[in-house]
Design an enzyme around this catalytic site. Structure first.
Site, mmCIF file in Angstrom:
data_model
loop_
_atom_site.group_PDB
_atom_site.id
_atom_site.type_symbol
_atom_site.label_atom_id
_atom_site.label_comp_id
_atom_site.label_asym_id
_atom_site.label_seq_id
_atom_site.Cartn_x
_atom_site.Cartn_y
_atom_site.Cartn_z
ATOM 1 N N HIS A 82 0.813 -1.217 0.000
ATOM 2 C CA HIS A 82 0.000 0.000 0.000
ATOM 3 C C HIS A 82 0.843 1.263 0.000
ATOM 4 C CE1 HIS A 82 -3.716 -2.227 0.730
ATOM 5 N NE2 HIS A 82 -3.023 -2.972 1.568
ATOM 6 N N GLU A 108 -7.592 -4.078 -3.567
ATOM 7 C CA GLU A 108 -7.931 -4.844 -2.364
ATOM 8 C C GLU A 108 -9.271 -4.321 -1.851
ATOM 9 O OE1 GLU A 108 -6.155 -6.564 1.842
ATOM 10 O OE2 GLU A 108 -5.250 -4.758 0.993
ATOM 11 N N HIS A 166 -2.970 -12.464 2.221
ATOM 12 C CA HIS A 166 -2.378 -12.505 3.567
ATOM 13 C C HIS A 166 -2.933 -13.648 4.425
ATOM 14 C CE1 HIS A 166 -5.834 -9.925 4.346
ATOM 15 N NE2 HIS A 166 -5.207 -8.813 3.998
ATOM 16 N N ASP A 204 6.541 -11.185 9.150
ATOM 17 C CA ASP A 204 7.152 -10.220 10.060
ATOM 18 C C ASP A 204 7.203 -10.746 11.492
ATOM 19 O OD1 ASP A 204 4.463 -10.100 10.659
ATOM 20 O OD2 ASP A 204 4.263 -7.939 10.370
ATOM 21 N N GLY A 205 6.614 -11.928 11.736
ATOM 22 C CA GLY A 205 6.593 -12.493 13.078
ATOM 23 C C GLY A 205 5.435 -12.018 13.921
ATOM 24 N N ASP A 259 2.428 -6.161 2.513
ATOM 25 C CA ASP A 259 1.230 -5.440 2.948
ATOM 26 C C ASP A 259 1.653 -4.154 3.659
ATOM 27 O OD1 ASP A 259 -1.455 -4.907 3.244
ATOM 28 O OD2 ASP A 259 -1.782 -6.284 4.915
#
Length: 381
Positions: free
Chosen positions: A60, A128, A215, A247-248, A272
């Site tokens: 984005h 999206e 995602h 990213d955890g 994202d």
């Protein structure tokens, strides 16, 4: 400009090649050579690593800018900033918003692309939304949710001059199946997202043409042993791709590793990323929602994750570490798998003769030194 690259390691589709010379000719990879022809420039990067340029199919914004700003400046700045962190191709990604704001963003992307981008190249627009379900809305604004409309989409595609290549929707919305079938036949990648659909509903959507899950584990019904839900469909349906944010925070490392075991090279790494990427902690906006980023994690006022601030290269390294797989194998989940999901793998995604010479030069400590698009250096540290 034709030249030859020398480096200590090259990350290839099937492993690595060391201490070699790679030819660049007419903006494309032209294979490895044993002897350097007289008069050809050699770019010698010593003990560096040369990898395919990364392809972020879901982004984005970054560095204060967002696609929903609706300006050419935002698109250009995003293109420039992501090139500095190893991304050579991307899909400018919109959010659910008012029709006016969405159309403004579409027009701005198209105009910026026509005038030329300074860094990473846009491979088309990703819409999206706005055809989502409120239960798993995430940071999407439910005020604008609606059922899929082919007439509306065709209007947006006209504004985009045919450059919309991907759209996400909830398959349980009325008319979704026909919508998916029609846009798929037109060459657009129909994707499943922000949905509370059942496993059976997802199967029907995939049979209609949907080939991508957005995602994974986020914005979707979860996996249950009696109802596999959207997550179960994403993990088990063959010939579908599943995006994942490594990213955890969005997905636990062990669950991300499990997803890789199940999906293999049909798992694709995305960011994202939103405007807070590369920025300090503080207050930002994602679409119309205020967002607070703390310790690098962006959330809405209600506590929902609001996109990410992930660098795609960090996602690659994270998954490589979590799975114990070598860098080359995981790297291609951020370059070749995204290209394959969009049927662009004959031109993009790996270091292979005949493909566009998109590459990244990395230091031994994995710092981006050079980024090249079509063989032209667009960033040099």
């Amino acid at each position: 400009m034709d030249y030859i690259i020398k480096a200590s390691r090259f990350l290839l589709e099937n492993g690595e090649r060391t201490d070699s010379y790679l030819a660049i000719k007419d903006h494309k990879f032209a294979g490895f050579v044993d002897e350097v022809p007289n008069g050809v420039e050699i770019k010698d990067w010593g003990d560096s690593i040369v990898a395919p340029g990364l392809f972020d199919t879901h982004i984005h914004g970054i560095a204060r800018f967002d696609i929903m700003d609706g300006t050419q400046e935002a698109v250009r700045n995003i293109s420039e900033e992501i090139a500095k962190i190893g991304v050579t191709r991307f899909l400018p990604t919109t959010l659910t918003s008012s029709r006016a704001d969405l159309e403004k963003a579409i027009i701005a992307v198209r105009q910026a692309v026509v005038e030329g981008l300074p860094g990473a190249v846009s491979e088309g627009i990703f819409l999206e939304g706005p055809y989502f379900t409120e239960k798993h809305k995430g940071a999407q604004n439910p005020s604008y949710f609606t059922d899929p409309s082919l007439k509306e989409f065709e209007h947006w595609q006209e504004l985009a001059e045919g450059s919309i290549v991907k759209i996400a929707l909830a398959p349980e919305r009325e008319g979704a199946e026909q919508f998916i079938q029609t846009v798929t036949n037109s060459g657009v990648l129909a994707s499943i997202a922000h949905t509370d659909a059942s496993y059976t509903c997802c199967v029907d959507a995939v049979e209609a043409g949907a080939r991508n899950f957005v995602h994974l584990f986020n914005g979707m019904s979860g996996l249950h042993h009696r109802e596999p839900g959207v997550a179960g469909a994403a993990l088990t349906l063959a010939d579908t791709y599943a995006e994942i944010i490594c990213d955890g925070f969005h997905v636990h490392p062990e669950v991300a590793s499990m997803a890789y075991q199940l999906k293999g090279n049909k798992l694709q790494l995305i960011t994202d990323c939103m405007r807070a990427g590369l920025m300090p902690d503080g207050k930002y906006h994602l679409g119309e929602f205020p967002v607070v980023m703390q310790d690098g994690v962006a959330r809405t006022e209600t506590g929902s994750l609001a996109g990410s601030t992930l660098r795609l290269m960090d996602g690659v390294q994270n998954l490589s570490q979590w799975t114990g797989k070598n860098l080359s194998e995981i790297w291609h989940l951020g370059s070749l798998s995204p290209a394959k999901s969009l049927n662009k793998d004959k031109q993009l995604g790996s270091i292979q003769s005949g493909k566009y010479a998109d590459y990244v030069v990395l230091s031994p400590s994995m710092e981006v030194i050079i980024t090249a698009v079509n063989g032209e250096i667009v960033y040099e540290k």
